[in-house]
Design a protein around this motif. Structure first.
Motif, PDB file in Angstrom:
ATOM      1  N   ARG A  67      14.312  17.496   9.883  1.00  8.37           N
ATOM      2  CA  ARG A  67      13.230  17.005   9.033  1.00  8.37           C
ATOM      3  C   ARG A  67      12.380  15.990   9.772  1.00  8.37           C
ATOM      4  NH1 ARG A  67      15.752  13.390   5.154  1.00  8.37           N
ATOM      5  NH2 ARG A  67      15.565  12.069   7.020  1.00  8.37           N
ATOM      6  N   ASP A  68      13.030  15.053  10.488  1.00  6.15           N
ATOM      7  CA  ASP A  68      12.279  14.017  11.194  1.00  6.15           C
ATOM      8  C   ASP A  68      11.428  14.629  12.313  1.00  6.15           C
ATOM      9  OD1 ASP A  68      13.472  12.202   9.525  1.00  6.15           O
ATOM     10  OD2 ASP A  68      14.956  11.512  10.995  1.00  6.15           O
ATOM     11  N   GLY A  69      11.992  15.619  12.991  1.00  4.21           N
ATOM     12  CA  GLY A  69      11.219  16.284  14.036  1.00  4.21           C
ATOM     13  C   GLY A  69      10.043  17.060  13.463  1.00  4.21           C
ATOM     14  N   PHE A  70      10.273  17.723  12.341  1.00  4.77           N
ATOM     15  CA  PHE A  70       9.199  18.474  11.705  1.00  4.77           C
ATOM     16  C   PHE A  70       8.130  17.529  11.157  1.00  4.77           C
ATOM     17  CE2 PHE A  70       7.380  20.553   7.879  1.00  4.77           C
ATOM     18  CZ  PHE A  70       6.682  21.549   8.546  1.00  4.77           C
ATOM     19  N   ARG A  71       8.530  16.365  10.699  1.00  4.72           N
ATOM     20  CA  ARG A  71       7.561  15.379  10.205  1.00  4.72           C
ATOM     21  C   ARG A  71       6.572  15.017  11.308  1.00  4.72           C
ATOM     22  NH1 ARG A  71       6.486   9.856   9.567  1.00  4.72           N
ATOM     23  NH2 ARG A  71       5.893   9.245   7.427  1.00  4.72           N
ATOM     24  N   ASP A  72       7.091  14.820  12.516  1.00  7.50           N
ATOM     25  CA  ASP A  72       6.207  14.494  13.635  1.00  7.50           C
ATOM     26  C   ASP A  72       5.202  15.623  13.878  1.00  7.50           C
ATOM     27  OD1 ASP A  72       7.532  12.105  13.994  1.00  7.50           O
ATOM     28  OD2 ASP A  72       8.848  12.878  15.578  1.00  7.50           O
ATOM     29  N   GLN A  73       5.685  16.867  13.808  1.00  7.83           N
ATOM     30  CA  GLN A  73       4.793  18.006  14.023  1.00  7.83           C
ATOM     31  C   GLN A  73       3.744  18.099  12.915  1.00  7.83           C
ATOM     32  OE1 GLN A  73       6.942  21.707  14.759  1.00  7.83           O
ATOM     33  NE2 GLN A  73       8.709  20.542  15.470  1.00  7.83           N
ATOM     34  N   ALA A  74       4.176  17.859  11.682  1.00  4.99           N
ATOM     35  CA  ALA A  74       3.252  17.950  10.552  1.00  4.99           C
ATOM     36  C   ALA A  74       2.162  16.891  10.654  1.00  4.99           C
ATOM     37  CB  ALA A  74       4.019  17.802   9.242  1.00  4.99           C
TER      38      ALA A  74
END
Length: 426
Positions: A57-64
């Motif tokens: 989730r934290d990694g995807f947050r950065d991408q988003a």
């Protein structure tokens, strides 16, 4: 369900996965967050899974955020979100048996669905007329799609789209696809078209009365009622117009038919029943094809048509045109597209199939389809991927084998064909 490919499912297996950042984990229908309460389960495994999802989730947050999603939009959408075990179970399960086309059509064309569709055609006549005028798509086709996709808005799915797509992006079989859809869902929320609580849908993330996946929504959903939101959940006009816009973009031809049932001459070359082959009605007529009642085809039509045999040479035959292919863009299933075309006609008192279905033909199970492909491959008929899906390559391989046997080359997999392949080893 537009743009959502047919979802092949895999047999359930158990894996031991190491939790690392952004690692997609496999599962056997149950989320490992529940491992601590399962017999023999490990609380350490549960904690490992929880850490893995949080890291993803934290990694995807950065991408988003890099893609333009505001931090507040992301944080509100993901508040309290955990993986959904039921979504994983649906994603990882592959039914062993599938319904034959005639059973599918019995449900799709039920008298109740026909009656409700006629009511909806009357109730929304003014809106449908306006949609027809703008997009050129037949109202009966739109109401048929509405009926099959969500039972006219009464069964849209009640799962959180964000939670479902996050689960699939983290642990699903097609995590990249799910992650793309999840980012598109966040864009929808950021625009204010709907709220997190209202963004519900199927376990696979299809949404609203017309079951759009998020990327399709972003590209084709429309605000037909002019209230500033593209609301396919609560506004019938938006939902129906969005479906019409999608079909128009899929090369829908206004006023043209989707297809028709036909009758084939004795000795017909069934190898011509292939989606890659298109002929004019005049050309089909020259090959001995008539309408279902034996009457000549309309030689004035310039439409190119393809012959479809949904149950092989023993069942009904159909010539399908460009608009049938447009429906396939919505859901890439011949049975689905046939149901939409026939249901649209049933609303108008037509669409009865005259030929008989081969109901004594028990369809192959998934394991038998896999065996069929394996045996075709072993004998050099080149079916392509051994995946249990009877696609174009497998049908061509079946035709090659049928020709070798001197059988009608309709490309249809049945038990007689599998038996012949088994005997070939003896």
């Amino acid at each position: 369900m537009p743009n959502l490919p047919v979802r092949p499912r895999v047999l359930c297996r158990t894996f031991i996965a190491v939790a690392t950042s952004l690692l997609v984990l496999s599962a056997c229908g149950e989320n490992r967050l529940e491992a601590s309460v399962q017999p023999g389960g490990s609380s350490a495994a549960a904690h490992s899974e929880a850490r893995s999802f949080n890291q993803w989730r934290d990694g995807f947050r950065d991408q988003a955020l890099e893609a333009g999603i505001a931090p507040g939009t992301f944080d509100v959408a993901f508040r309290g979100i955990e993986p959904d075990p039921a979504v994983l179970k649906a994603d990882q399960s592959q039914p062993e048996f599938t319904r034959p086309v005639w059973a599918y059509l019995d449900g799709a064309l039920s008298t109740q669905r026909q009656a409700t569709g006629r009511v909806m055609l009357t109730r929304h006549a003014a809106t449908l007329q306006q949609i027809e005028a703008r997009y050129g798509v037949d109202r009966h086709i739109l109401v048929a799609i509405w009926g099959l996709e969500s039972n006219f808005g009464s069964n849209m799915g009640d799962r959180s789209v964000i939670r479902s797509l996050a689960t699939l992006a983290h642990q699903g079989r097609r995590s990249d696809f799910a992650q793309t859809q999840l980012l598109a869902a966040l864009q929808i929320l950021q625009r204010g078209d709907t709220t997190v609580s209202d963004m519900t849908g199927s376990w696979a993330g299809a949404m609203g009365q017309t079951q759009f996946i998020p990327t399709t929504y972003n590209d084709y959903a429309v605000d037909f009622d002019g209230n500033g939101k593209r609301d396919i959940w609560h506004t019938e006009a938006d939902a129906l117009a969005s479906a019409a816009n999608y079909l128009k973009a899929s090369n829908w031809q206004p006023g043209a038919p989707w297809g028709m049932e036909v009758r084939l001459a004795d000795g017909f070359d069934y190898a011509l029943a292939d989606m890659s082959i298109r002929k004019s009605l005049t050309e089909w007529a020259s090959l001995g094809v008539t309408d279902a009642r034996g009457r000549p085809l309309d030689s004035r039509s310039t439409e190119q048509a393809t012959l479809v045999l949904p149950a092989g040479h023993r069942g009904p035959a159909f010539l399908v045109m460009n608009n049938f292919r447009s429906i396939l863009r919505y859901n890439n299933s011949t049975s689905y597209a046939l149901a939409i075309g026939l249901l649209s006609e049933r609303f108008q008192g037509r669409g009865q199939i005259l030929a008989n279905w081969p109901t004594d033909d028990d369809p192959l199970s998934r394991s038998e389809r896999l065996e069929l492909q394996e045996r075709l491959e072993a004998h050099g008929f080149e079916p392509g991927s051994v995946d249990g899906i009877i696609g174009a390559n497998t049908r061509q391989a079946i035709r090659r084998f049928q020709i070798a046997l001197g059988w009608p080359a309709d490309g249809y997999p049945d038990r007689q064909l599998l038996k012949a392949l088994r005997n070939r080893n003896n």
